[in-house]
Design an enzyme around this catalytic site. Structure first.
Site, PDB file in Angstrom:
ATOM      1  CE  LYS A  79      -1.690  -1.231   3.977  1.00  0.00           C
ATOM      2  NZ  LYS A  79      -0.913  -2.231   4.685  1.00  0.00           N
ATOM      3  CG  HIS A 207       1.079  -1.144  11.955  1.00  0.00           C
ATOM      4  ND1 HIS A 207       1.558  -0.021  12.187  1.00  0.00           N
ATOM      5  CD2 HIS A 207       1.470  -1.397  10.657  1.00  0.00           C
ATOM      6  CE1 HIS A 207       2.300   0.297  11.271  1.00  0.00           C
ATOM      7  NE2 HIS A 207       2.233  -0.208  10.330  1.00  0.00           N
ATOM      8  CB  SER A 210       2.366   4.793   9.466  1.00  0.00           C
ATOM      9  OG  SER A 210       3.187   4.641   8.343  1.00  0.00           O
ATOM     10  N   GLY A 247       6.027   0.721  10.688  1.00  0.00           N
ATOM     11  CA  GLY A 247       6.030   1.907  11.589  1.00  0.00           C
ATOM     12  C   GLY A 247       7.641   2.194  11.671  1.00  0.00           C
ATOM     13  CD  GLU A 277       1.926  -6.660   8.439  1.00  0.00           C
ATOM     14  OE1 GLU A 277       1.284  -5.439   8.817  1.00  0.00           O
ATOM     15  OE2 GLU A 277       1.484  -7.626   8.725  1.00  0.00           O
ATOM     16  N   PRO A 278       6.974  -3.819   6.920  1.00  0.00           N
ATOM     17  CG  PRO A 278       9.310  -3.801   6.312  1.00  0.00           C
ATOM     18  CD  PRO A 278       8.169  -4.762   6.801  1.00  0.00           C
ATOM     19  N   GLY A 279       6.730  -0.527   5.330  1.00  0.00           N
ATOM     20  CA  GLY A 279       6.595   0.262   4.152  1.00  0.00           C
ATOM     21  C   GLY A 279       7.454   1.331   3.817  1.00  0.00           C
ATOM     22  CG  PHE A 326      -4.428  10.996   2.638  1.00  0.00           C
ATOM     23  CD1 PHE A 326      -5.666  11.430   3.258  1.00  0.00           C
ATOM     24  CD2 PHE A 326      -4.323  11.012   1.018  1.00  0.00           C
ATOM     25  CE1 PHE A 326      -6.525  11.872   2.300  1.00  0.00           C
ATOM     26  CE2 PHE A 326      -5.322  11.343   0.424  1.00  0.00           C
ATOM     27  CZ  PHE A 326      -6.626  11.874   1.209  1.00  0.00           C
ATOM     28  CG  ASP A 327       2.325   9.733   5.531  1.00  0.00           C
ATOM     29  OD1 ASP A 327       2.314   9.241   6.604  1.00  0.00           O
ATOM     30  OD2 ASP A 327       3.555   9.649   4.948  1.00  0.00           O
ATOM     31  CG  ASP A 367      -9.658  22.851  -2.273  1.00  0.00           C
ATOM     32  OD1 ASP A 367      -9.560  23.971  -1.596  1.00  0.00           O
ATOM     33  OD2 ASP A 367      -9.784  21.864  -1.874  1.00  0.00           O
ATOM     34  CE1 TYR A 396       1.322   4.175   3.576  1.00  0.00           C
ATOM     35  CE2 TYR A 396       3.019   4.918   4.478  1.00  0.00           C
ATOM     36  CZ  TYR A 396       2.270   3.754   4.305  1.00  0.00           C
ATOM     37  OH  TYR A 396       2.514   2.804   5.123  1.00  0.00           O
TER      38      TYR A 396
HETATM   39  N1  PLP Z   1       1.082  -3.071   7.830  1.00  0.00           N
HETATM   40  C1  PLP Z   1      -0.300  -2.639   8.121  1.00  0.00           C
HETATM   41  C2  PLP Z   1      -1.393  -3.432   8.383  1.00  0.00           C
HETATM   42  C3  PLP Z   1      -0.481  -1.000   7.869  1.00  0.00           C
HETATM   43  O1  PLP Z   1      -1.970  -0.570   7.927  1.00  0.00           O
HETATM   44  C4  PLP Z   1       0.806  -0.303   7.509  1.00  0.00           C
HETATM   45  C5  PLP Z   1       0.424   1.043   7.146  1.00  0.00           C
HETATM   46  O2  PLP Z   1      -0.759   1.519   7.299  1.00  0.00           O
HETATM   47  C6  PLP Z   1       1.716  -0.978   7.241  1.00  0.00           C
HETATM   48  C7  PLP Z   1       2.051  -2.226   7.480  1.00  0.00           C
HETATM   49  C8  PLP Z   1       3.149  -0.161   6.670  1.00  0.00           C
HETATM   50  O3  PLP Z   1       3.241   0.777   7.593  1.00  0.00           O
HETATM   51  P1  PLP Z   1       4.629   1.635   7.594  1.00  0.00           P
HETATM   52  O4  PLP Z   1       4.713   2.247   6.356  1.00  0.00           O
HETATM   53  O5  PLP Z   1       4.526   2.678   8.696  1.00  0.00           O
HETATM   54  O6  PLP Z   1       5.831   0.687   7.745  1.00  0.00           O
END
Ligand code: PLP
Length: 428
Positions: A79, A207, A210, A247, A277-279, A326-327, A367, A396
């Site tokens: 995501k 989690h 974030s 996070g 689950e790093p993003g 959003f972020d 806007d 994001y």
């Molecule tokens: N996992 C879950 C379930 C999430 O909702 C998110 C972000 O919303 C993430 C992982 C990724 O988080 P981050 O980008 O902070 O590492």
């Protein structure tokens, strides 16, 4: 000018020299692209904002993860930035993937990734998506309430379930526990219900929010997860996996990783598998964006005898700067091109030192909330046709861009690689 990957062959680049090398590569790519655009004759949209993405940076973040969080197998949170090259690189590096919807699962499976490398980490799922996951063999998924357990019983009784627990995410940038997570006074009941329904609970997930900033949050979450592992044992489940979520932020990564590793080693024996689950951590710094100044308004204050400027860019809050809304981000504008001069990462000239001309930076839509920076200063007068760039635009951003006012939500990305390891996997 449209989508192309530049062919940079990287030399050995680890360490601070590598950082300089990577920066130069991004700068050269940004500059050569804007230098090639003739704004007096170009086609509509040729001067659109564009990204430069350094896949070497994603690679380095992965190596850093492996060094500091050896026990935790990363499942990249799609995501955050579902860029196909990012996913391809991470698939090649052997990470898993955290998917939140049918489309994300499909995108990852279409790259040939085995379904066992995916966790459907969304505690409140669409029924037809659960059927899809079942059909594709994506077994790992999270839940945090009784209704979801009944849904799972009906649609995918063989799923491998992770009980997502509530965390204290008050010190994070984006709070998730307002919406998801079972409180510790409900976890035992949920585990008992799962047992009655003959469902397969395999782990606990959390989690900490974030953009987490408090290492204590990880400590507490690991301790709480331990309690839930013990509750599960009382109910008759021997849980195998702990999912520590995302996070992580680059700046504090080593500190967080140290605290997390200590907590894991204290509370979970080595045979417990740990995933994350790093993003943001993986992609934020890999993407820079260049935006064109499409319009300017000169604001004179006769009383103070000052002149400031409102600059209008061709991307904004409804586009890739959606991260402002959003972020909770504050992207920092820098000059890429002013008049004929290319100024990526350049010091200001001696003549310019001490000058501070005030600007506000706006997006292209109608806007008034479409404001990128309310106030910033540059040492020179910028005009229509000049270019700004912003770093740390990988997380994001483009994933939550809209088409509001008819502006495009699909901007070009020029891919480079400042690491031989990434180049070898991606072929550029
Ligand atoms: N996992 C879950 C379930 C999430 O909702 C998110 C972000 O919303 C993430 C992982 C990724 O988080 P981050 O980008 O902070 O590492």
């Amino acid at each position: 000018l449209k989508t192309h990957a530049s062919k940079h062959l990287a030399t050995e680049t680890f360490g601070s020299q590598g950082a300089r090398y990577a920066k130069n590569m991004i700068g050269e790519t940004l500059e050569s692209r804007v230098a090639a655009i003739d704004q007096d004759t170009c086609e509509a949209g040729d001067e659109d904002a564009f990204f430069v993405a350094d896949m070497g940076e994603v690679y380095r973040q992965h190596m850093r993860w492996k060094k500091n969080l050896q026990r935790v197998k990363p499942h990249y949170a799609v995501k955050c930035n579902p860029d196909p090259q990012v996913l391809r690189l991470l698939a090649g590096l052997g990470t898993g993937f955290d998917c939140a919807s049918k489309a994300e699962i499909e995108q990852v499976l279409n790259m040939g990734v085995d379904p066992s490398r995916i966790i459907y980490a969304q505690p409140c799922k669409t029924k037809s998506y659960v059927r899809y996951a079942a059909k594709q063999g994506v077994k790992q998924m999270t839940f945090d309430n009784a209704d979801e357990l009944y849904k799972t019983k009906q649609l995918f009784p063989d799923a491998e379930l992770f009980l997502r627990i509530l965390t204290d995410d008050s010190a994070s940038l984006c709070r998730l526990s307002l919406k998801f997570g079972a409180s510790l006074d409900s976890t035992k009941n949920l585990l008992e219900l799962a047992k009655q329904l003959d469902l397969n609970v395999v782990g606990v997930a959390f989690h900490v929010g974030s953009g987490a900033s408090d290492p204590e949050a990880f400590l507490k979450a690991v301790r709480d997860a331990r309690l839930v592992f013990d509750q599960a044992a009382e109910v008759g489940y021997i849980l195998s996996t702990l999912d520590v979520g995302g996070g992580f932020v680059s700046d504090t990564f080593e500190e967080m990783a140290g605290v997390l590793t200590g907590a894991l080693d204290e509370h979970f024996p080595p045979q417990v598998r740990v995933i994350g689950e790093p993003g943001r951590y993986y992609v934020s710094s890999a993407f820079s964006i260049a935006c064109n100044v499409i319009a300017r308004r000169t604001v004179k204050d006769p009383e103070l005898n000052t002149t400031s400027y409102m600059l209008y860019l061709n991307d904004g809050v409804y586009g890739n700067f959606s991260s402002i809304m959003f972020d909770h981000q504050h992207p920092v504008p820098r000059i890429l091109k002013s008049g004929d001069r290319l100024l990526y990462d350049k010091n200001v000239s001696e003549d310019d030192k001490g000058k501070a001309i005030e600007y506000s930076i706006w997006g292209p839509t109608c806007d008034g909330i479409d404001c990128i920076a309310e106030s910033c200063t540059f040492p020179e007068v910028l005009d229509v046709g000049d270019w700004l760039y912003f770093e740390d635009m990988g997380a994001y951003t483009k994933c939550s861009a809209t088409r509001f006012n008819g502006f495009t939500d699909t901007h070009d990305t020029v891919y480079v690689s400042s690491e031989p390891g990434a180049s070898a996997l991606l072929g550029y």
